[in-house]
Design an enzyme around this catalytic site. Structure first.
Site, mmCIF file in Angstrom:
data_model
loop_
_atom_site.group_PDB
_atom_site.id
_atom_site.type_symbol
_atom_site.label_atom_id
_atom_site.label_comp_id
_atom_site.label_asym_id
_atom_site.label_seq_id
_atom_site.Cartn_x
_atom_site.Cartn_y
_atom_site.Cartn_z
ATOM 1 N N LYS A 139 7.445 -9.697 -6.999
ATOM 2 C CA LYS A 139 6.642 -8.814 -7.816
ATOM 3 C C LYS A 139 7.367 -7.482 -7.989
ATOM 4 O O LYS A 139 8.238 -7.200 -7.160
ATOM 5 C CB LYS A 139 5.241 -8.641 -7.227
ATOM 6 C CG LYS A 139 5.225 -7.860 -5.888
ATOM 7 C CD LYS A 139 3.892 -7.287 -5.613
ATOM 8 C CE LYS A 139 3.747 -5.883 -6.107
ATOM 9 N NZ LYS A 139 4.310 -4.845 -5.267
ATOM 10 N N ASP B 83 3.805 -13.215 -3.865
ATOM 11 C CA ASP B 83 2.927 -12.103 -3.506
ATOM 12 C C ASP B 83 2.896 -12.177 -1.985
ATOM 13 O O ASP B 83 2.259 -13.077 -1.420
ATOM 14 C CB ASP B 83 1.531 -12.312 -4.091
ATOM 15 C CG ASP B 83 0.600 -11.183 -3.713
ATOM 16 O OD1 ASP B 83 0.703 -10.683 -2.569
ATOM 17 O OD2 ASP B 83 -0.219 -10.782 -4.544
ATOM 18 N N HIS B 84 3.600 -11.283 -1.316
ATOM 19 C CA HIS B 84 3.811 -11.505 0.122
ATOM 20 C C HIS B 84 2.506 -11.464 0.921
ATOM 21 O O HIS B 84 2.445 -11.971 2.032
ATOM 22 C CB HIS B 84 4.865 -10.538 0.693
ATOM 23 C CG HIS B 84 4.369 -9.157 0.936
ATOM 24 N ND1 HIS B 84 4.262 -8.211 -0.044
ATOM 25 C CD2 HIS B 84 3.928 -8.546 2.073
ATOM 26 C CE1 HIS B 84 3.808 -7.080 0.473
ATOM 27 N NE2 HIS B 84 3.594 -7.254 1.752
ATOM 28 N N LYS C 94 0.770 -13.761 4.666
ATOM 29 C CA LYS C 94 0.325 -13.166 5.940
ATOM 30 C C LYS C 94 -0.596 -14.162 6.657
ATOM 31 O O LYS C 94 -1.440 -14.801 6.026
ATOM 32 C CB LYS C 94 -0.427 -11.852 5.680
ATOM 33 C CG LYS C 94 0.494 -10.715 5.225
ATOM 34 C CD LYS C 94 -0.278 -9.412 5.068
ATOM 35 C CE LYS C 94 0.554 -8.354 4.378
ATOM 36 N NZ LYS C 94 1.418 -7.582 5.248
ATOM 37 N N GLU D 150 -2.536 2.749 3.055
ATOM 38 C CA GLU D 150 -1.235 2.939 3.710
ATOM 39 C C GLU D 150 -1.078 4.402 4.094
ATOM 40 O O GLU D 150 -1.579 5.288 3.388
ATOM 41 C CB GLU D 150 -0.105 2.581 2.741
ATOM 42 C CG GLU D 150 -0.098 1.143 2.305
ATOM 43 C CD GLU D 150 1.101 0.870 1.414
ATOM 44 O OE1 GLU D 150 2.117 0.410 1.948
ATOM 45 O OE2 GLU D 150 1.024 1.142 0.205
ATOM 46 N N ASP E 222 1.092 -1.791 -8.633
ATOM 47 C CA ASP E 222 1.824 -2.082 -7.404
ATOM 48 C C ASP E 222 0.979 -2.859 -6.394
ATOM 49 O O ASP E 222 1.501 -3.686 -5.657
ATOM 50 C CB ASP E 222 2.286 -0.751 -6.776
ATOM 51 C CG ASP E 222 3.224 -0.946 -5.603
ATOM 52 O OD1 ASP E 222 4.208 -1.692 -5.774
ATOM 53 O OD2 ASP E 222 2.974 -0.364 -4.522
ATOM 54 N N HIS F 122 -1.841 -7.884 -4.854
ATOM 55 C CA HIS F 122 -2.350 -8.115 -3.498
ATOM 56 C C HIS F 122 -3.885 -8.101 -3.416
ATOM 57 O O HIS F 122 -4.492 -8.993 -2.833
ATOM 58 C CB HIS F 122 -1.806 -7.068 -2.523
ATOM 59 C CG HIS F 122 -0.302 -6.952 -2.521
ATOM 60 N ND1 HIS F 122 0.519 -8.027 -2.706
ATOM 61 C CD2 HIS F 122 0.520 -5.874 -2.359
ATOM 62 C CE1 HIS F 122 1.788 -7.634 -2.650
ATOM 63 N NE2 HIS F 122 1.808 -6.327 -2.449
ATOM 64 N N LYS G 212 -1.795 5.314 -1.152
ATOM 65 C CA LYS G 212 -0.728 5.727 -0.240
ATOM 66 C C LYS G 212 -1.108 7.065 0.367
ATOM 67 O O LYS G 212 -1.920 7.801 -0.186
ATOM 68 C CB LYS G 212 0.578 5.858 -1.021
ATOM 69 C CG LYS G 212 1.076 4.497 -1.516
ATOM 70 C CD LYS G 212 2.571 4.457 -1.665
ATOM 71 C CE LYS G 212 3.061 3.123 -2.164
ATOM 72 N NZ LYS G 212 3.284 2.141 -1.097
ATOM 73 N N LYS H 287 -3.334 3.256 8.290
ATOM 74 C CA LYS H 287 -2.823 2.028 7.662
ATOM 75 C C LYS H 287 -3.799 0.929 8.036
ATOM 76 O O LYS H 287 -3.957 0.593 9.216
ATOM 77 C CB LYS H 287 -1.421 1.686 8.179
ATOM 78 C CG LYS H 287 -0.925 0.330 7.627
ATOM 79 C CD LYS H 287 0.524 0.077 7.985
ATOM 80 C CE LYS H 287 0.982 -1.321 7.567
ATOM 81 N NZ LYS H 287 1.075 -1.550 6.144
#
Ligand code: BG6
Length: 505
Positions: free
Chosen positions: A156, A185-186, A190, A224, A243, A248, A348, A353
């Site tokens: 992405k 899409d990491h 997970k 984050e 982003d 996500h 952000k 986090k």
């Protein structure tokens, strides 16, 4: 989602082999797959990038990355010495036909030595602008011709908006079949995200109440503490919607909202997710203001450290209007979810986090308890902590010990660290192994990506056409702009603050 078998012989060709992603994520993941015995006997990496490096120089750079970022810690020399020879490097100009001829020769030599044909995985660890020229060159050369063995991995952001995503899909689909394209899409790799499928579809307990009759609303927060780090140039053209939310957070929403699949076949699962995305209400231009909030971080404090504002970050325009925070309210127009709000927020430089999904249940229909018992009464709540804590917590009411009937919220918790001693694999380990095995369940299909863009396009368009006069509008180290509180407060809710590990009694 892989079964317990090893992949067939594989050559992994990394475009962008000198970049951050390869250094921090891809090779540490490969190294751990190697340590855990998941790599096939016949395995080679061919790294391609612009820098002139020898194989040994390149191996040293990756060695350093593995030592810094591998979940198994610093490499042992006996392991590294077995892994290093699998790595090859070539200086390459991605737009030059010659690169692909050389690559083809190198692949043939490796396959000849192995005495068999291998899977050829083309990993695009490069800025989006390179994907199109590389895909076209791959299409022209014969190295990606064998559709049973060639696969392409695309990171992405997949496109910059709906039109560019459609265009990219078109280009890739001219060369590859959809089943050869792995859009990463990491988040889907997970462990805690994959567990949502197990939680929802391996338990009969929750399904009967998993709908509008019992669920009041859903919140998804991905916060984050980091700022844009060294990625100001990329981020200033992206922003939080592109982003994080487009990929996500919408993927997390799909896992909460999807119908049970008939099987765990990649297309079955992805069909159910696309159904969710298609059912999400698209806002008209005039509805955006009431349902979406943007923010940009100012200077402030994170864990006692002074940090600069977004507009001061390297690579960022000094009068940038890019959002570093977004909160949106969505509705899914179908039988299961009609009128249940889904609140999504991501930012952000926030206080903590944390990635967390909260399912808030409806209150009981009638309170038979005397008023004084109810002072501390709270509705049932299911908290799925994705990271950094990996846990699921279910809150319910109990009688506080004592002579009187006083109700008090308590929790039941499933925590990964308490329940299991083994380390969870990193998202990239799972995803890369799945590509090698040819299992696309945890990857985004072309129509999924386009449906996700369709949801956020009205918000992007509105934000792009109206100036954000109050930017920067939240201090680093806060939970985002006040308007985000108002967005949810208008419905009588508030963002649920999760970090406290246990509720007070
Ligand atoms: C990436 C975004 O996809 O996800 C980054 O581009 C973000 O901006 C990162 O920091 C967050 O990932 P994680 O796994 O740390 O939650």
């Amino acid at each position: 989602m892989q079964s317990a078998r090893k992949p067939d012989a594989t050559i992994l060709i990394i475009f962008g082999a000198g970049g951050d992603l390869t250094w921090r994520k891809i090779t540490p993941a490969l190294y751990n797959l190697f340590l855990d015995g998941w790599l096939p006997e016949k395995f080679a990496i061919i790294g391609l990038d612009i820098k002139d490096l020898s194989d040994d120089q390149y191996r040293e750079r990756l060695h350093d990355g593995i030592d810094q970022f591998s979940r198994s810690g610093k490499s042992k020399s006996e392991d590294w010495e077995k892994f290093a020879p699998m790595i090859n490097y070539r200086k390459a100009d991605f737009t030059n036909q010659e690169t692909y001829n050389n690559l083809s020769q190198q692949i043939s030599i490796i396959e000849k030595n192995w005495g068999e044909k291998s899977n050829r995985i083309f990993y695009m660890a490069i800025p989006p602008a390179f994907i199109e020229p590389i895909a076209e060159q791959l299409g022209k050369s014969e190295i990606a011709e064998d559709k049973d063995h060639a696969r392409i991995v695309v990171e992405k952001p997949f496109g910059h908006d709906l039109n560019s995503a459609k265009n990219l899909n078109k280009i890739l689909c001219n060369i590859f079949n959809e089943c050869q394209i792995y859009r990463i899409d990491h988040y889907l790799g997970k462990e805690t995200v994959q567990n949502m499928i197990a939680f929802r579809f391996a338990n009969a307990l929750f399904e009967p109440i998993w709908n509008r009759n019992y669920i009041d609303h859903v919140q998804i927060t991905v916060a984050e503490q980091v700022g844009v780090e060294h990625r100001g140039g990329y981020y200033d053209n992206a922003g939080a919607l592109r982003d994080m939310i487009q990929n996500h957070l919408l993927q997390l929403l799909c896992l909460v909202a999807m119908e049970p699949p008939v099987s765990f076949n990649a297309d079955e699962v992805r069909n159910k997710k696309v159904d969710v995305l298609r059912a999400i209400r698209k806002y008209k231009n005039e509805e955006v203001h009431a349902n979406a909030v943007r923010g940009q971080y100012d200077k402030g404090w994170i864990e006692g450290q002074k940090v600069i504002g977004y507009r001061e970050e390297p690579g960022v325009n000094r009068i940038s209007e890019t959002e570093t925070f977004a909160a949106i309210k969505l509705f899914i127009d179908n039988w299961r979810w009609q009128d249940v709000p889904f609140y999504l927020r991501s930012g952000k430089r926030m206080t903590d986090k944390i990635s967390v999904i909260t399912i808030q249940f409806r209150p009981v229909p009638h309170h038979a308890f005397p008023t004084e018992s109810l002072e501390n009464w709270q509705p049932n709540r299911l908290i799925i902590n994705i990271q950094p804590e990996k846990e699921i917590r279910l809150r319910f009411q109990a009688k506080k010990p004592g002579i009187k009937m006083i109700l008090n919220p308590v929790e039941m918790t499933f925590n990964y660290d308490h329940a299991y001693s083994a380390d969870s694999p990193e998202a990239y380990e799972t995803l890369i192994l799945d590509v090698m095995l040819g299992d696309a369940t945890l990857f985004m299909r072309g129509d999924q990506v386009e449906s996700a863009w369709e949801i956020i396009m009205p918000i992007l368009d509105k934000w792009q056409s109206t100036s954000s006069i109050d930017f920067p509008n939240y201090a680093s180290g806060s939970w985002g702009p006040e308007e985000a509180e108002a967005l949810i407060a208008r419905d009588g809710h508030n963002w649920i603050m999760i970090p406290a590990k246990t509720l007070e009694n």
